[in-house]
Design a protein around this motif. Structure first.
Motif, PDB file in Angstrom:
ATOM      1  N   PHE A 260       0.861  -1.178   0.000  1.00 34.74           N
ATOM      2  CA  PHE A 260       0.000   0.000   0.000  1.00 34.74           C
ATOM      3  C   PHE A 260       0.904   1.237   0.000  1.00 34.74           C
ATOM      4  N   SER A 261       0.975   1.919  -1.125  1.00 29.85           N
ATOM      5  CA  SER A 261       1.906   3.049  -1.260  1.00 29.85           C
ATOM      6  C   SER A 261       1.324   4.342  -0.718  1.00 29.85           C
ATOM      7  N   VAL A 262       2.200   5.251  -0.353  1.00 36.17           N
ATOM      8  CA  VAL A 262       1.791   6.581   0.109  1.00 36.17           C
ATOM      9  C   VAL A 262       1.118   7.343  -1.027  1.00 36.17           C
ATOM     10  N   ASN A 263       1.570   7.135  -2.251  1.00 32.21           N
ATOM     11  CA  ASN A 263       0.956   7.797  -3.408  1.00 32.21           C
ATOM     12  C   ASN A 263      -0.525   7.423  -3.539  1.00 32.21           C
ATOM     13  N   LEU A 264      -0.828   6.139  -3.314  1.00 29.48           N
ATOM     14  CA  LEU A 264      -2.223   5.702  -3.374  1.00 29.48           C
ATOM     15  C   LEU A 264      -3.027   6.327  -2.238  1.00 29.48           C
ATOM     16  N   LEU A 265      -2.423   6.393  -1.069  1.00 26.10           N
ATOM     17  CA  LEU A 265      -3.110   7.012   0.070  1.00 26.10           C
ATOM     18  C   LEU A 265      -3.438   8.475  -0.224  1.00 26.10           C
ATOM     19  N   ASN A 266      -2.505   9.183  -0.815  1.00 27.79           N
ATOM     20  CA  ASN A 266      -2.747  10.584  -1.169  1.00 27.79           C
ATOM     21  C   ASN A 266      -3.881  10.711  -2.189  1.00 27.79           C
ATOM     22  N   LYS A 267      -3.958   9.760  -3.096  1.00 30.57           N
ATOM     23  CA  LYS A 267      -5.036   9.752  -4.086  1.00 30.57           C
ATOM     24  C   LYS A 267      -6.390   9.518  -3.404  1.00 30.57           C
ATOM     25  N   ILE A 268      -6.395   8.613  -2.411  1.00 32.59           N
ATOM     26  CA  ILE A 268      -7.615   8.339  -1.645  1.00 32.59           C
ATOM     27  C   ILE A 268      -8.073   9.595  -0.909  1.00 32.59           C
ATOM     28  N   LYS A 269      -7.128  10.304  -0.303  1.00 27.32           N
ATOM     29  CA  LYS A 269      -7.439  11.530   0.447  1.00 27.32           C
ATOM     30  C   LYS A 269      -8.102  12.578  -0.444  1.00 27.32           C
ATOM     31  N   LYS A 270      -7.638  12.686  -1.677  1.00 28.57           N
ATOM     32  CA  LYS A 270      -8.198  13.671  -2.607  1.00 28.57           C
ATOM     33  C   LYS A 270      -9.590  13.268  -3.099  1.00 28.57           C
ATOM     34  N   PHE A 271      -9.823  11.966  -3.169  1.00 30.76           N
ATOM     35  CA  PHE A 271     -11.068  11.461  -3.755  1.00 30.76           C
ATOM     36  C   PHE A 271     -12.212  11.415  -2.740  1.00 30.76           C
ATOM     37  N   PHE A 272     -11.899  11.062  -1.490  1.00 34.21           N
ATOM     38  CA  PHE A 272     -12.922  10.903  -0.465  1.00 34.21           C
ATOM     39  C   PHE A 272     -12.795  11.977   0.614  1.00 34.21           C
ATOM     40  N   LYS A 273     -13.941  12.497   1.030  1.00 35.35           N
ATOM     41  CA  LYS A 273     -13.959  13.481   2.114  1.00 35.35           C
ATOM     42  C   LYS A 273     -13.874  12.777   3.467  1.00 35.35           C
ATOM     43  N   ASN A 274     -14.704  11.746   3.634  1.00 37.52           N
ATOM     44  CA  ASN A 274     -14.702  10.960   4.873  1.00 37.52           C
ATOM     45  C   ASN A 274     -14.613   9.484   4.522  1.00 37.52           C
ATOM     46  N   ILE A 275     -13.556   8.854   4.934  1.00 39.94           N
ATOM     47  CA  ILE A 275     -13.349   7.449   4.609  1.00 39.94           C
ATOM     48  C   ILE A 275     -12.529   6.771   5.700  1.00 39.94           C
TER      49      ILE A 275
END
Length: 466
Positions: A260-275
Motif C-alpha cells: 500500500f503506497s503513500v501515493n495511493l493514500l494521497n489519491k484516496i485523500k483527494k477522492f474521499f472526504k470521509n473514509i
C-alpha cells in the motif's frame, strides 16, 4: 469457540436489512436467500449421506448461487474448493485429484447439478481431517507448483473471532461488495466480515470489471469494498476519467495483497472526504489475514505499516523473515509437505516476507525472499511459468516483469506465426488468466551477459514496451 455452522445460522437468523444479497440479476430478500441455502444444504446432505469426505468443488458463474452454496457447505459441516470458468481444465482435474473431492457443482440445463467424480485417490490429510476443514485454495508456492492450502474450521473460526474483536468498537458497514476472484481468499475475507457483522453481500458478475463494480456500488449504495492496491488505483483513475463519482456511498476501504503506497493514500485523500481505510496483511497459509493497520487519513506517512498481529497470533522475526504462529495456521498442503518450523515447541509458518518493526511497534513490509511475486493481488511464480513454457516450446525464452506486467521474450529465428499460435494454445491450456504474459516479444537473438545469463535489461531496452 462457536462452530462455523452456527455462525452461518446466526447470520441468517439475525440479518436485519431488506435485501440480504445482490448480484447482476436481482436483489434477494432474506427469505429467498435462506430458502436457497437450506435447499443446497439438503442436497449436500443427500449426496454426502454415505461419504466419508464432505467436500464439494464449485464451478459456477459469479452470482448469489455461488455464495449460497458456500454457506450451505459450511452449514452442512463440509468444505469447498472454488473454481471459476476461467480456470484451465487441466488445473481443475489436478486440483480435484489432489483434494480427494468426489463431487462438483456445475450448472447444466439452467440448473445446478452435483456430479459424482468417483475420485478413488486417497489423500491422507483430507482423510484424517475432513470433519474439520472449511475450504481448500490452490495458490502458487515458492517451488513453482500450485499448492493446495487446507484451512481448518478451527483456523477459520479463529479468524472470525479475531476480526470480531478487532472491529468491536468500530463502525460496521451495512453492505459490502465482492469484486475479487472467488478462487482467492480476498473473497473469503469479505464473507467473513459479512458473517461477523451481518452485512449485505453484493457480488459483481466479473472479477476486475470496474464498470460493473462502480455501477453496482452506485445502484446498491455499497458501503465497503476490499481491493488490492493496484485494483483500487485503477478504480480511482477510471472514476476520475469519467468525471462521475460512483463511490459516494463508500465509507470503508479494505486493502490487502500488495504494498500500500503513500501515493495511493494521497489519491484516496483527494477522492474521499470521509473514509475509513484498513491495510491488511496475511499469507493464504495463515487464513486470510494475520495483521491489520487502521490508516490515519490525517497523518502524513512516509510508509504505511501492515500493522500489528490479530488476536491469537504470535510473531517471530528470524534473520529479517516473518514467522507466524497461532490457531489460524493452515492444516497443511493437500499436495505437498508443509513448511512449518518448530521453535521452542511452537510450530511457525515462515512467510518468506522480510519485515521490520517501526517506532510504534508495527510491522513494515520490506520485500520477498522467495522467488515468487505479487501482481494485482495474485501470487505468481515466474520460474514456474517459464518452466511450463520451456517444457512445451524447447526454445530459449525468458519471463520477466515490467511496469507491473508479465512479459515473455522468445528467441525466434523463423516461422513466428506458427510459434505464436502454439504459445497462445499453451497460455489457455496451461496457465491461469492472471499468469498469462501481457506481452510476447520475439527476438531474433537474445543478449547475454559475460556470465552467460540472459541480459534482461538489454532485452527490455531494445523493445518498444509501454
Amino acid at each position: 469457540m462457536i462452530s462455523l455452522n452456527k455462525i452461518v445460522l446466526n447470520y441468517m437468523k439475525n440479518y436485519r436489512h431488506e435485501y440480504m444479497m445482490v448480484d447482476e440479476n436481482k436483489k434477494y430478500k432474506k427469505k429467498e436467500i435462506i430458502e436457497k441455502i437450506f435447499s443446497y444444504q439438503r442436497q449436500l446432505n443427500k449426496i454426502w449421506k454415505n461419504s466419508k469426505n464432505r467436500g464439494i468443488a464449485i464451478l459456477l458463474e459469479r452470482d448469489v448461487e455461488y455464495i449460497c452454496l458456500i454457506f450451505a457447505t459450511w452449514l452442512s459441516k463440509g468444505f469447498y474448493l472454488p473454481f471459476s470458468h476461467e480456470t484451465p481444465r487441466e488445473n481443475i482435474k489436478l486440483q480435484l485429484e489432489d483434494s480427494n473431492i468426489n463431487f462438483i457443482a456445475e450448472r447444466k440445463n439452467n440448473e445446478i447439478q452435483f456430479k459424482n467424480l468417483k475420485n478413488k485417490k486417497i489423500n491422507e490429510l483430507i482423510k484424517k481431517n475432513h470433519r474439520n476443514i472449511s475450504y481448500i485454495i490452490f495458490t502458487s508456492g515458492s517451488t513453482g507448483d500450485k499448492k493446495g492450502v487446507c484451512i481448518s474450521n478451527t483456523a477459520f473460526t479463529s479468524y472470525l473471532a479475531s476480526i470480531k474483536k478487532k472491529f468491536k468498537s468500530k463502525k460496521k458497514p451495512k453492505s459490502l461488495i465482492i469484486s475479487g476472484e472467488l478462487t482467492f481468499d480476498i473473497t473469503i475475507a469479505d464473507l467473513a466480515f459479512a458473517l461477523v457483522f451481518g452485512s449485505q453481500i453484493i457480488i459483481t458478475n466479473k472479477s476486475q470489471n470496474f464498470i460493473s463494480l462502480l455501477s453496482m456500488i452506485k445502484e446498491n449504495k455499497a458501503e465497503s469494498m476490499y481491493l488490492v492496491p493496484s485494483g483500487l488505483n485503477k478504480v480511482l483513475d477510471f472514476s476520475k476519467k469519467i468525471k462521475i463519482n460512483y463511490l459516494k456511498s463508500i465509507k470503508q476501504i479494505n486493502i490487502g495483497g500488495e504494498i500500500f503506497s503513500v501515493n495511493l493514500l494521497n489519491k484516496i485523500k483527494k477522492f474521499f472526504k470521509n473514509i475509513i481505510v484498513y491495510n491488511f496483511y496475511g499469507p493464504t497459509e495463515f487464513t486470510i489475514n494475520s495483521m491489520c493497520h487502521e490508516v490515519n487519513i490525517k497523518k502524513n506517512y512516509k510508509e504505511i505499516p501492515i500493522g500489528k498481529p490479530l488476536n491469537g497470533i504470535t510473531t517471530l522475526i528470524n534473520n529479517g523473515e516473518l514467522y507466524l504462529n497461532g490457531k489460524q495456521r493452515m492444516q497443511g498442503y493437500v499436495n505437498s509437505k508443509d513448511l512449518f518450523i518448530t521453535i521452542k515447541n511452537k510450530k511457525y509458518y515462515p512467510t518468506g516476507d522480510m519485515v521490520e518493526l517501526n517506532a510504534d511497534n508495527e510491522f513494515i513490509f520490506r520485500g520477498r525472499i522467495k522467488d515468487y511475486i505479487k501482481l494485482d493481488g495474485y501470487r505468481i511464480n515466474l520460474s514456474s511459468i517459464e518452466n511450463i513454457l520451456y517444457k512445451h516450446l524447447n526454445i530459449p525464452i525468458k519471463i520477466t516483469t515490467y511496469n507491473n506486467k508479465i512479459i515473455l521474450f522468445v528467441e525466434c529465428k523463423k516461422n513466428q506465426k506458427k510459434l505464436s499460435i502454439k504459445i497462445k494454445k499453451i497460455f489457455f491450456s496451461k496457465l491461469e488468466k492472471y499468469e498469462r504474459p501481457f506481452y510476447v516479444i520475439y527476438k531474433h537473438k537474445f543478449f547475454n551477459l559475460e556470465s552467460g545469463k540472459i541480459d534482461i535489461k538489454q532485452l527490455i531496452s531494445s523493445s518498444k514496451i509501454k
